[in-house]
Scaffold this active site. Structure first.
Site, short mmCIF file in Angstrom:
data_model
loop_
_atom_site.label_atom_id
_atom_site.label_comp_id
_atom_site.label_asym_id
_atom_site.label_seq_id
_atom_site.Cartn_x
_atom_site.Cartn_y
_atom_site.Cartn_z
CB SER A 1 -7.85 -6.14 1.64
OG SER A 1 -8.67 -5.01 1.66
CG ASP B 1 -3.25 -0.04 3.42
OD1 ASP B 1 -4.40 0.40 3.42
OD2 ASP B 1 -2.97 -1.23 3.19
CG HIS C 1 -5.37 -1.55 0.44
ND1 HIS C 1 -5.36 -2.05 1.72
CD2 HIS C 1 -6.33 -2.25 -0.22
CE1 HIS C 1 -6.27 -2.99 1.84
NE2 HIS C 1 -6.87 -3.14 0.66
#
Length: 322
Positions: free
Chosen positions: A170, A265, A295
């Site tokens: 991320s 995601d 995610h």
């Protein structure tokens, strides 16, 4: 799980999502339904709750193998590096944790570091970079750059190998890409052997998938992305500056990269676009697409996470072989 052809349309259909993955996603939505917003209760309180394992993410136990190194950062700032290393590692993995540039910490990554140290035989070094909103851009990127400079100079002495890799999840994937570009442009260093970029955010001006995701509380909503971006970036910053959004950077002389992304995601486009630009710049890159992955899905038990983590471990082991 990712398929031999990552652009197979079937990977992006509802039918490709396993019952196990659907169940995990339903659990995440339920666990987050009544979770307070960090910007409402205060980021410090939210960080404390997350460190206790409250919310959707599993609690990460501390490793007895971990040790810490303090290095010099910019302007007299000290940066802590958390190390989990096997004996006689074949390389070093500079790890940068996620959390929207606002949450998370190096000491919450120990199970991940232990896994990679064991499976890829790498000395894993996770950066305790400064977090927003207390320390907005460029503090976090500066700390990651300092860690990369230190490893480029000291990895051989400290770990017995100077074969370097980098990666994160991320915001950590974003900071990894920014660090690679800074090391090339500011320091003339292109010595990383590979980059493991897991559901990264590469466009701070927001890709279509970020904008279109909506309000389903599956770890990362459109609103979360907006709030994290506003905390990280001062209002005067151009969100398409290559040092902010590496999707817009010149990407020549980058190492082989593995881009991993789930189809549920909000950052799906970021990996699809960045993978294409990485290859268009003449670099090697792999794209691993995981049907139904939300995610952060690699942190949850199940076949999808196991497949993604094995793919990452195998990639890191391969690029540091020989």
């Amino acid at each position: 799980m990712s398929g031999s052809n990552p652009f197979d349309p079937k990977l992006f259909t509802a039918e490709a999502i396993s019952p196990e993955t659907k169940g995990i996603n339903d659990f995440i939505v339920g666990a987050m339904k009544d979770l307070p917003e960090w910007w409402e209760i205060g980021v410090g309180t939210f960080r404390e709750q997350r460190a206790r394992g409250e919310g959707a993410f599993p609690l990460a136990p501390k490793s007895p193998l971990a040790r810490e190194i303090a290095i010099d950062g910019k302007a007299g700032n000290k940066v802590t590096l958390r190390v989990v290393a096997p004996e006689n590692p074949s390389g070093v993995y500079l790890h940068i944790h996620g959390g929207g540039w606002v949450l998370g910490g190096a000491d919450q990554q120990d199970p991940l570091l232990e896994r990679i140290a064991k499976n890829a035989n790498l000395a894993c070094v996770s950066v305790e970079y400064r977090l927003a909103p207390e320390h907005p851009y460029p503090a976090g990127p500066d700390d990651c750059e300092a860690a990369a400079i230190w490893l480029a100079k000291n990895a051989k002495t400290e770990f017995g190998t100077d074969k370097l890799t980098i990666g994160g999840e991320s915001a950590g994937a974003h900071l990894s890409a920014v660090t690679l570009i800074r090391m090339r442009d500011k320091h003339g260093f292109t010595g990383f052997a590979g980059a493991n970029l897991v559901f990264g955010a590469f466009d701070m001006s927001m890709t279509p998938s970020q904008r279109a995701f909506g309000n389903e509380r599956l770890i990362l909503r459109t609103l979360d992305i907006e709030k994290f971006g506003d905390a990280f970036l001062p209002p005067e910053i151009d969100r398409r500056d290559p040092d902010v959004s590496p999707l817009y950077a010149r990407l020549h002389d980058m190492p082989p990269a593995l881009f991993s992304i789930g189809t549920r995601d909000a950052l799906l486009d970021d990996s699809l676009f960045m993978h294409a630009r990485w290859i268009a710049a003449g670099n090697e890159a792999e794209l691993a697409v995981f049907p139904g992955g939300a995610h952060g899905f690699v942190a949850f038990p199940g076949d999808l996470a196991a497949a993604a983590n094995k793919r990452a471990d195998d990639f890191l082991k391969r690029v540091t072989a020989g």
